[in-house]
Design a protein around this motif. Structure first.
Motif, PDB file in Angstrom:
ATOM      1  N   ILE A  94       0.836  -1.201   0.000  1.00 44.28           N
ATOM      2  CA  ILE A  94       0.000   0.000   0.000  1.00 44.28           C
ATOM      3  C   ILE A  94       0.874   1.256   0.000  1.00 44.28           C
ATOM      4  N   CYS A  95       1.901   1.275   0.853  1.00 44.82           N
ATOM      5  CA  CYS A  95       2.771   2.454   0.945  1.00 44.82           C
ATOM      6  C   CYS A  95       3.562   2.665  -0.336  1.00 44.82           C
ATOM      7  N   GLY A  96       4.006   1.585  -0.960  1.00 41.16           N
ATOM      8  CA  GLY A  96       4.734   1.704  -2.218  1.00 41.16           C
ATOM      9  C   GLY A  96       3.873   2.324  -3.306  1.00 41.16           C
ATOM     10  N   THR A  97       2.614   1.887  -3.398  1.00 39.76           N
ATOM     11  CA  THR A  97       1.696   2.451  -4.383  1.00 39.76           C
ATOM     12  C   THR A  97       1.373   3.904  -4.055  1.00 39.76           C
ATOM     13  N   MET A  98       1.206   4.181  -2.767  1.00 38.29           N
ATOM     14  CA  MET A  98       0.903   5.540  -2.343  1.00 38.29           C
ATOM     15  C   MET A  98       2.041   6.497  -2.725  1.00 38.29           C
ATOM     16  N   ARG A  99       3.268   6.086  -2.505  1.00 40.83           N
ATOM     17  CA  ARG A  99       4.406   6.938  -2.857  1.00 40.83           C
ATOM     18  C   ARG A  99       4.478   7.144  -4.370  1.00 40.83           C
ATOM     19  N   PHE A 100       4.177   6.109  -5.131  1.00 42.81           N
ATOM     20  CA  PHE A 100       4.160   6.207  -6.595  1.00 42.81           C
ATOM     21  C   PHE A 100       3.137   7.248  -7.049  1.00 42.81           C
ATOM     22  N   ILE A 101       1.946   7.188  -6.477  1.00 42.62           N
ATOM     23  CA  ILE A 101       0.877   8.112  -6.859  1.00 42.62           C
ATOM     24  C   ILE A 101       1.223   9.539  -6.448  1.00 42.62           C
ATOM     25  N   TYR A 102       1.753   9.711  -5.239  1.00 45.44           N
ATOM     26  CA  TYR A 102       2.085  11.060  -4.759  1.00 45.44           C
ATOM     27  C   TYR A 102       3.187  11.692  -5.606  1.00 45.44           C
ATOM     28  N   ASP A 103       4.129  10.890  -6.098  1.00 38.54           N
ATOM     29  CA  ASP A 103       5.162  11.429  -6.992  1.00 38.54           C
ATOM     30  C   ASP A 103       4.528  12.070  -8.211  1.00 38.54           C
ATOM     31  N   ARG A 104       3.538  11.371  -8.791  1.00 36.49           N
ATOM     32  CA  ARG A 104       2.900  11.884 -10.012  1.00 36.49           C
ATOM     33  C   ARG A 104       1.983  13.073  -9.707  1.00 36.49           C
ATOM     34  N   LEU A 105       1.269  12.986  -8.598  1.00 39.17           N
ATOM     35  CA  LEU A 105       0.385  14.088  -8.243  1.00 39.17           C
ATOM     36  C   LEU A 105       1.169  15.364  -7.925  1.00 39.17           C
ATOM     37  N   SER A 106       2.374  15.217  -7.384  1.00 41.12           N
ATOM     38  CA  SER A 106       3.199  16.380  -7.073  1.00 41.12           C
ATOM     39  C   SER A 106       3.589  17.134  -8.335  1.00 41.12           C
ATOM     40  N   ILE A 107       3.874  16.396  -9.400  1.00 45.08           N
ATOM     41  CA  ILE A 107       4.205  17.039 -10.680  1.00 45.08           C
ATOM     42  C   ILE A 107       2.996  17.809 -11.203  1.00 45.08           C
ATOM     43  N   PHE A 108       1.825  17.201 -11.101  1.00 46.02           N
ATOM     44  CA  PHE A 108       0.594  17.873 -11.545  1.00 46.02           C
ATOM     45  C   PHE A 108       0.336  19.132 -10.723  1.00 46.02           C
ATOM     46  N   LEU A 109       0.527  19.037  -9.400  1.00 43.72           N
ATOM     47  CA  LEU A 109       0.317  20.200  -8.538  1.00 43.72           C
ATOM     48  C   LEU A 109       1.276  21.327  -8.879  1.00 43.72           C
TER      49      LEU A 109
END
Length: 415
Positions: free
Chosen positions: A30-45
């Motif tokens: 779960i944490c690995g997937t969460m970090r993956f998603i947050y990396d991409r969302l940070s670029i969008f933000l």
């Protein structure tokens, strides 16, 4: 953390006292997937802030050249457009970093380390206030103030990362790196987008209303409203701690089918949360105007009617939000419905009343939206799901705080 063997929570049901060990393998995925998603969302933000935020600020910042903006003078220092854009760049950078590190905060909250992380956040917030005052006294200007405040934002983000890697003997460091797990994502996507949309339709719309109103030429009224909104939001966020710090335990009790203990714990947390909102709100309403006069603030405290409407609206929001959070421990997320309909009512009522009431239409829209839908809808969900006693459950939780706020509002509106 309740010992569930899979994403459906089947392994954690019915066990005694939570003695089964947490499922670290599943938590790592779960944490690995969460970090993956947050990396991409940070670029969008980052892209959103650089493009959208810059366009929104352009007219105000460029007005600094001709001295037409109230932001020109800050203490004894004159702010130039270059300094203003540098300040905005600092905010963009620190905001993206802080957002990216929210994945560590989610890990700490989910593993019942809310109090630990909140203590550090409070310490950094207090230090940020002190250093901000010092910067203003020394004439640091807008850029200096932003540099100081955003430094503490970055330190807070770093601290969250550090704490996540410290708890449980550093087990987080042994988790796999950021990696996309299709099964995890498929399971989490439905509650995640609903919660995200719900958050935008509540907190997001309130923030956007302030930004839109900030374009008004009535700068004194804008400053007063934004000050009041910021103060009441701060009180609301602080008041969340007594209940939100119990969410990990409430979720664990649900997984262990200990509904009686879950309901009793939720009621105590709600009661403390209401008092944590009402008491500071009333005290601030009584002493803040005199304090602002004493320090010579050019931004007036909101008038009593506006302040009272903000308090009533946010107390109702806390009522609906905590019932919704209690219901959400079942992992059935309906935030998009609750906040979506409420947000629509808020916008419609605010636009309708604005020509007559001015800025007071905004908190009035929040209050009407909460009363006509959010409160009863959220409470109905939790009452039905957990067979809560009506009205004794809510009377014990919110009765006395609501009465105290009501007496204060009668005093405010009659004065």
């Amino acid at each position: 953390m309740g010992g569930a063997a899979d994403l459906n929570g089947s392994g954690g049901l019915g066990q005694e006292h939570g003695t089964k060990n947490p499922n670290w393998l599943l938590l790592g995925r779960i944490c690995g997937t969460m970090r993956f998603i947050y990396d991409r969302l940070s670029i969008f933000l980052a892209a959103l802030l650089v493009v959208g935020g810059t366009l929104a600020l352009f007219r105000r910042v460029e007005a600094l050249d001709d001295g037409s903006s109230l932001l020109v003078e800050s203490g004894r220092h004159l702010t130039t457009p270059v300094e203003a854009w540098l300040a905005w760049g600092c905010i963009v950078f620190s905001t993206v970093i802080y957002f990216r590190n929210n994945c560590y905060g989610a890990f700490l909250q989910g593993t019942n380390h809310v109090a630990l992380s909140r203590r550090w956040e409070s310490a950094y917030g207090f230090l940020s206030i002190l250093t901000s005052f010092a910067t203003l006294i020394l004439g640091g200007g807008l850029l200096g103030l932003v540099l100081v405040t955003q430094l503490w934002v970055l330190l807070s983000a770093w601290q969250g990362h550090r704490l996540a890697r410290m708890v449980f003997g550093g087990r987080f460091r042994a988790f796999p790196p950021a990696a996309f797990d299709r099964e995890i994502f498929a399971f989490a996507w439905s509650p995640a987008w609903r919660a995200g949309l719900g958050a935008f339709m509540s907190f997001g719309l309130v923030q956007i209303s302030g930004l839109l109103y900030a374009q008004s030429e009535d700068t004194v009224a804008v400053a007063s409203y934004l000050l009041g909104l910021r103060l009441v939001q701060t009180i609301s966020q602080i008041s969340q701690a007594p209940f939100y710090s119990k969410l990990p335990m409430l979720s664990r009790l649900w997984a262990q089918q200990k509904v009686g203990e879950q309901v009793a714990l939720a009621q105590r947390g709600m009661s403390w949360a209401y008092w944590s909102f009402v008491i500071p709100f009333i005290l601030l309403g009584l002493i803040a105007p005199a304090l602002l006069d004493f320090i010579g603030s050019q931004t007036p405290f909101p008038d009593p009617t506006l302040w009272g409407l903000l308090g009533a609206a946010f107390l109702c929001e806390r009522y609906g939000a905590m019932h919704l959070q209690l219901y959400s421990t079942t992992n059935h997320i309906v935030w998009h419905i609750a906040n979506g309909v409420t947000g629509f009512i808020f916008v419609a009522v605010s636009l309708w009343l604005f020509p007559e009431m001015g800025v007071a239409a905004l908190p009035m829209g929040m209050l009407i939206g909460n009363l006509t839908f959010y409160c009863w809808y959220s409470a109905r969900l939790s009452h039905c799901k957990f067979a809560l006693q009506w009205p004794s459950f809510d009377t014990h939780a919110v009765g006395w705080p609501a009465l105290c706020l009501g007496i204060y509002l009668l005093y405010v509106f009659q004065s």
